[in-house]
Design a protein around this motif. Structure first.
Motif, mmCIF file in Angstrom:
data_model
loop_
_atom_site.group_PDB
_atom_site.id
_atom_site.type_symbol
_atom_site.label_atom_id
_atom_site.label_comp_id
_atom_site.label_asym_id
_atom_site.label_seq_id
_atom_site.Cartn_x
_atom_site.Cartn_y
_atom_site.Cartn_z
ATOM 1 N N LEU A 266 2.351 21.533 57.008
ATOM 2 C CA LEU A 266 2.588 20.212 56.428
ATOM 3 C C LEU A 266 3.212 20.410 55.051
ATOM 4 C CD1 LEU A 266 2.300 17.136 56.198
ATOM 5 C CD2 LEU A 266 -0.134 17.460 55.688
ATOM 6 N N LEU A 267 4.432 19.927 54.893
ATOM 7 C CA LEU A 267 5.211 20.139 53.683
ATOM 8 C C LEU A 267 5.357 18.826 52.924
ATOM 9 C CD1 LEU A 267 7.035 21.926 51.908
ATOM 10 C CD2 LEU A 267 8.913 21.424 53.498
ATOM 11 N N VAL A 268 4.924 18.812 51.673
ATOM 12 C CA VAL A 268 5.064 17.654 50.788
ATOM 13 C C VAL A 268 6.264 17.897 49.879
ATOM 14 C CG1 VAL A 268 3.981 16.272 48.981
ATOM 15 C CG2 VAL A 268 2.591 17.201 50.856
ATOM 16 N N ILE A 269 7.224 16.977 49.910
ATOM 17 C CA ILE A 269 8.479 17.132 49.164
ATOM 18 C C ILE A 269 8.534 16.058 48.077
ATOM 19 C CG2 ILE A 269 10.979 17.352 49.345
ATOM 20 C CD1 ILE A 269 10.506 17.471 52.467
ATOM 21 N N SER A 270 8.760 16.466 46.856
ATOM 22 C CA SER A 270 8.881 15.503 45.764
ATOM 23 C C SER A 270 10.313 14.983 45.660
ATOM 24 C CB SER A 270 8.424 16.142 44.448
ATOM 25 O OG SER A 270 9.267 17.212 44.087
ATOM 26 N N ARG B 94 -1.171 6.886 59.968
ATOM 27 C CA ARG B 94 -1.789 6.960 61.298
ATOM 28 C C ARG B 94 -0.750 7.290 62.368
ATOM 29 N NH1 ARG B 94 -4.886 2.728 58.940
ATOM 30 N NH2 ARG B 94 -3.538 1.092 59.814
ATOM 31 N N THR B 95 0.462 6.789 62.190
ATOM 32 C CA THR B 95 1.529 7.126 63.139
ATOM 33 C C THR B 95 1.834 8.616 63.093
ATOM 34 O OG1 THR B 95 2.504 4.913 62.975
ATOM 35 C CG2 THR B 95 3.940 6.690 63.749
ATOM 36 N N LEU B 96 1.933 9.177 61.887
ATOM 37 C CA LEU B 96 2.140 10.619 61.754
ATOM 38 C C LEU B 96 0.972 11.387 62.368
ATOM 39 C CD1 LEU B 96 3.408 10.517 58.068
ATOM 40 C CD2 LEU B 96 4.776 11.258 60.004
ATOM 41 N N HIS C 269 -2.400 25.598 55.139
ATOM 42 C CA HIS C 269 -1.205 25.201 55.874
ATOM 43 C C HIS C 269 -0.451 24.061 55.188
ATOM 44 C CE1 HIS C 269 -2.552 27.751 59.151
ATOM 45 N NE2 HIS C 269 -3.730 27.173 59.080
ATOM 46 N N LEU C 270 -0.913 23.675 53.989
ATOM 47 C CA LEU C 270 -0.248 22.650 53.203
ATOM 48 C C LEU C 270 0.694 23.326 52.198
ATOM 49 C CD1 LEU C 270 -0.083 19.588 52.440
ATOM 50 C CD2 LEU C 270 -1.851 20.065 50.731
ATOM 51 N N HIS C 271 1.891 22.753 52.046
ATOM 52 C CA HIS C 271 2.908 23.365 51.192
ATOM 53 C C HIS C 271 3.598 22.298 50.346
ATOM 54 C CE1 HIS C 271 2.550 26.981 53.753
ATOM 55 N NE2 HIS C 271 2.492 26.111 54.749
ATOM 56 N N GLY D 105 -5.383 10.216 50.494
ATOM 57 C CA GLY D 105 -5.742 9.487 51.708
ATOM 58 C C GLY D 105 -4.683 9.625 52.788
ATOM 59 N N PHE D 106 -3.414 9.590 52.398
ATOM 60 C CA PHE D 106 -2.311 9.739 53.350
ATOM 61 C C PHE D 106 -2.385 11.110 54.021
ATOM 62 C CE2 PHE D 106 2.172 9.887 54.674
ATOM 63 C CZ PHE D 106 2.424 8.552 54.992
ATOM 64 N N LEU D 107 -2.586 12.160 53.218
ATOM 65 C CA LEU D 107 -2.676 13.513 53.763
ATOM 66 C C LEU D 107 -3.936 13.690 54.598
ATOM 67 C CD1 LEU D 107 -1.483 15.562 50.650
ATOM 68 C CD2 LEU D 107 -0.166 14.979 52.687
#
Length: 394
Positions: free
Chosen positions: A272-276, A223-225, A340-342, A258-260
């Motif tokens: 929005l970039l998801v990094i493993s 929620r902060t993001l 726009h998700l990466h 849920g986070f995304l």
């Protein structure tokens, strides 16, 4: 130019403080927070409460002709009985973006934490004055970066010339969330964390929500993001879920979704970039939880070890390999409806071959040279040609 006894005291507030999402007025000064009050009210443990109050990426920024700047601070020194003494936090001075000095508070409040029981107590300490002198007698941009890993109350800012607000200058706001590696563990200076280095290289205005031990898919963090204005967003997920042994594979995928989803409520089209996770040998194929290596501690060294059983992955326990595979599949499925998700594989930032050359000194966190390596690669892969943030830097 004023004589030394004609100090100008400037109130410390949002106009000259960047990278903080909230300011708490205490009876001794101003305490920057990287989570807002409503999120802090939901924090379930002392680890995150401590981490979010450590001002990684937070800096004072203003313009002035001042030749001397003084900052009164109360630093919180952490002591872990039986572990090596932690170095003092570093305050870095930048003038027009160039390094111009550094200082440390040698004393302050002392927080003693028992690693075995988790019990802690605080001894109040003194205010210390940090002085930066010999600055050029000309209008200039001044930044003072606060220690990334040392809680700091700001008591007073004094200069020998008036202070003016300095705006970011059109730089894109990059909002990043991650673990202790993003927070800056084992980096030597606040501008030496990999997010700070990558932001400087790419001309981005950093808000660093890397929380040591606490990148755990908490809804209040999502929620902060969601509620924080940003032009670019990245989240680095994995290592803390393994080393806390927080959840199983069945819960992991829906929790990431849920986070995304929550972030997208406030930023529907923001890149929005998801990094493993980066390479970490102790947890590549062995689940958590992580634990302190007591043998190393008895020798005065801080190291970590994995205590899980690799066979338990069949029952859904998470390892870094499992998380990388699942994140890649999850992001790939979502991109069908979210262009726009990466996704960025953490092994492209620091992989097995890199570990051979630059091993993690405590088996969990990168050293300063590795922070630089990760930053250089992130700047190229995210902000460079063809990257998800390309064209968004200055």
């Amino acid at each position: 130019m004023n004589t030394p006894h004609e100090w100008i005291t400037t109130p410390i507030g949002p106009g000259i403080l960047r990278g903080a999402l909230d300011l708490e007025r205490t009876d001794r000064g101003v305490l920057p927070h990287r989570l807002p009050a409503h999120a802090r009210a939901q924090i379930p443990d002392g680890q995150l409460a401590m981490a979010e109050a450590q001002p990684s990426g937070v800096r004072l920024a203003f313009r002035s002709r001042a030749t001397t700047v003084e900052l009164d601070v109360i630093a919180t020194k952490r002591v872990y009985p039986g572990a090596p003494r932690r170095p003092d936090g570093v305050y870095e001075l930048l003038v027009d973006g160039r390094h111009a000095g550094r200082a440390s508070a040698r004393d302050g409040d002392t927080l003693t934490i028992d690693l075995a029981s988790g019990a802690s107590h605080t001894r109040p300490g003194p205010v210390e004055t940090l002085r930066f002198g010999g600055l050029p007698d000309a209008e200039k941009g001044i930044e003072i970066w606060l220690p990334h890993d040392e809680t700091t109350q700001l008591v007073a800012l004094r200069t020998d010339a008036p202070v003016h607000t300095q705006r970011p200058g059109g730089r894109p706001v990059w909002l990043h969330h991650g673990s202790s590696i993003s927070h800056g563990s084992n980096a030597a200076t606040p501008t030496g964390t990999w997010p700070a280095l990558a932001a400087a290289h790419s001309g981005a205005e950093l808000i660093n929500l890397g929380f040591s031990g606490s990148a755990l898919l908490d809804p209040f963090t999502a929620r902060t993001l969601r509620d924080t204005p940003a032009d670019l967003i990245s989240i680095k997920i994995g290592i803390n879920l393994v080393n806390t042994d927080l959840m199983r594979l069945r819960a992991f995928g829906p929790a990431v979704h849920g986070f995304l989803d929550t972030i997208r409520e406030g930023h529907p089209t923001t890149p929005l970039l998801v990094i493993s996770p980066i390479h970490c040998p102790i947890h590549e194929h062995t689940p958590g939880p992580s634990a302190y290596d007591l043998g190393a501690m008895s020798e005065g060294r801080l190291r970590f070890t994995a205590t899980g059983d690799p066979a338990e992955t069949a029952a859904g326990k998470l390892t870094l390999t499992v998380i990388r595979d699942e994140l890649a599949r999850l992001v790939d499925r979502r991109t069908a409806t979210d262009p726009h998700l990466h996704h960025l594989d953490g092994l492209d930032l620091y992989g097995e071959d890199d570990h051979a050359d630059l091993p993690l000194p405590d088996d969990l966190h990168p050293d300063p040279a590795t922070h630089r390596l990760i930053a250089e690669r992130f700047a190229r892969l995210a902000f460079g040609r063809g990257g998800p943030f390309a064209g968004r830097n200055r």
